[in-house]
Motif scaffolding. Structure first.
Motif, short mmCIF file in Angstrom:
data_model
loop_
_atom_site.label_atom_id
_atom_site.label_comp_id
_atom_site.label_asym_id
_atom_site.label_seq_id
_atom_site.Cartn_x
_atom_site.Cartn_y
_atom_site.Cartn_z
N VAL A 127 0.87 -1.18 0.00
CA VAL A 127 0.00 0.00 0.00
C VAL A 127 0.90 1.23 0.00
N GLU A 128 0.87 1.95 -1.09
CA GLU A 128 1.71 3.12 -1.24
C GLU A 128 1.32 4.21 -0.24
N GLY A 129 2.31 4.83 0.37
CA GLY A 129 2.05 5.93 1.28
C GLY A 129 1.97 5.56 2.74
N VAL A 130 2.17 4.27 3.05
CA VAL A 130 2.17 3.84 4.46
C VAL A 130 3.61 3.51 4.84
N SER A 131 4.21 4.36 5.68
CA SER A 131 5.60 4.15 6.10
C SER A 131 5.71 3.54 7.48
N TRP A 132 4.70 3.78 8.32
CA TRP A 132 4.70 3.25 9.67
C TRP A 132 3.31 2.78 10.04
N VAL A 133 3.26 1.75 10.89
CA VAL A 133 2.01 1.29 11.50
C VAL A 133 2.22 1.40 13.01
N VAL A 134 1.30 2.11 13.67
CA VAL A 134 1.40 2.34 15.10
C VAL A 134 0.14 1.81 15.77
N ALA A 135 0.31 0.93 16.75
CA ALA A 135 -0.82 0.43 17.54
C ALA A 135 -0.98 1.32 18.76
N GLU A 136 -2.23 1.71 19.03
CA GLU A 136 -2.54 2.57 20.17
C GLU A 136 -3.57 1.92 21.08
N ASP A 137 -3.51 2.27 22.37
CA ASP A 137 -4.52 1.79 23.30
C ASP A 137 -5.73 2.73 23.27
N ALA A 138 -6.70 2.49 24.14
CA ALA A 138 -7.95 3.25 24.13
C ALA A 138 -7.75 4.74 24.42
N THR A 139 -6.63 5.10 25.04
CA THR A 139 -6.37 6.51 25.33
C THR A 139 -5.56 7.19 24.23
N GLY A 140 -5.20 6.44 23.20
CA GLY A 140 -4.38 7.00 22.12
C GLY A 140 -2.90 6.93 22.41
N THR A 141 -2.52 6.19 23.42
CA THR A 141 -1.11 6.03 23.77
C THR A 141 -0.49 4.94 22.91
N GLN A 142 0.67 5.25 22.35
CA GLN A 142 1.35 4.27 21.49
C GLN A 142 1.80 3.06 22.28
N ILE A 143 1.50 1.88 21.71
CA ILE A 143 1.94 0.62 22.32
C ILE A 143 3.13 0.07 21.55
N ALA A 144 3.02 0.05 20.21
CA ALA A 144 4.06 -0.54 19.38
C ALA A 144 4.02 0.09 18.00
N GLN A 145 5.13 -0.06 17.27
CA GLN A 145 5.17 0.42 15.89
C GLN A 145 5.97 -0.54 15.03
N GLU A 146 5.60 -0.60 13.77
CA GLU A 146 6.27 -1.47 12.81
C GLU A 146 6.32 -0.74 11.47
N GLN A 147 7.31 -1.08 10.66
CA GLN A 147 7.37 -0.57 9.29
C GLN A 147 6.94 -1.69 8.35
N PRO A 148 6.03 -1.38 7.41
CA PRO A 148 5.70 -2.40 6.41
C PRO A 148 6.96 -2.76 5.61
N LEU A 149 7.02 -3.95 5.09
CA LEU A 149 8.19 -4.43 4.36
C LEU A 149 8.52 -3.55 3.15
N ASN A 150 7.50 -2.92 2.55
CA ASN A 150 7.72 -2.13 1.34
C ASN A 150 8.18 -0.72 1.63
N SER A 151 8.38 -0.35 2.88
CA SER A 151 8.77 1.04 3.22
C SER A 151 10.22 1.29 2.95
#
Length: 151
Positions: A127-151
């Motif tokens: 998917v073009e234009g996605v450099s990072w994926v960030v998982a957030e909890d219910a308060t919007g606090t970052q839990i984890a992040q990953e880069q897609p393989l195509n980044s």
């Protein structure tokens, strides 16, 4: 140029986005809408590039989960999995956010966030234009992040 398929696609995308946010494409009871002239066409809202990216990744998640909707994916998921806690996706710039309904004090919060970020990162592959994926909890606090393989 035939605009009917484009209008239908935009309407379908908008209805899907509204449904994933808990909204509805149907007018509320008692709401009035202006009368439309039979010859006049109102412009349909154009989905943004960010909306298209969210829709594309959501579709891939549903394919992986063998589900027809986000609601079905959550209902069919193991209650202890990230899919059961999945609330939706949103784009900001080149970052795709995974919204999870999980509290900061949940014992498996970090593991679930990491697994969600990795799974959504895999779904965002290509998917073009996605450099990072960030998982957030219910308060919007970052839990984890990953880069897609195509980044």
């Amino acid at each position: 140029m035939n605009r009917r398929p484009v209008t239908a696609a935009a309407t379908f995308l908008l209805a899907g986005l509204l449904a994933s946010c808990g909204g509805s494409a149907e007018p509320e009871a008692g709401a009035s809408s202006p009368a439309a002239s039979p010859t006049a066409q109102s412009p349909s809202p154009s989905p943004t590039a960010e909306d298209a990216r969210v829709a594309e990744v959501t579709d891939m998640l549903l394919v992986y989960a063998e589900a027809d909707s986000v609601e079905q994916m959550r209902a069919d998921a193991d209650p202890a999995s990230w899919q059961a806690l999945f609330q939706g996706l949103r784009m900001q710039g080149d970052t795709l956010y995974v919204e999870l309904q999980i509290g900061a004090d949940e014992p498996d919060r970090d593991d679930l966030g990491t697994t969600a970020a990795k799974a959504v990162s895999a779904a965002a592959y290509g998917v073009e234009g996605v450099s990072w994926v960030v998982a957030e909890d219910a308060t919007g606090t970052q839990i984890a992040q990953e880069q897609p393989l195509n980044s």
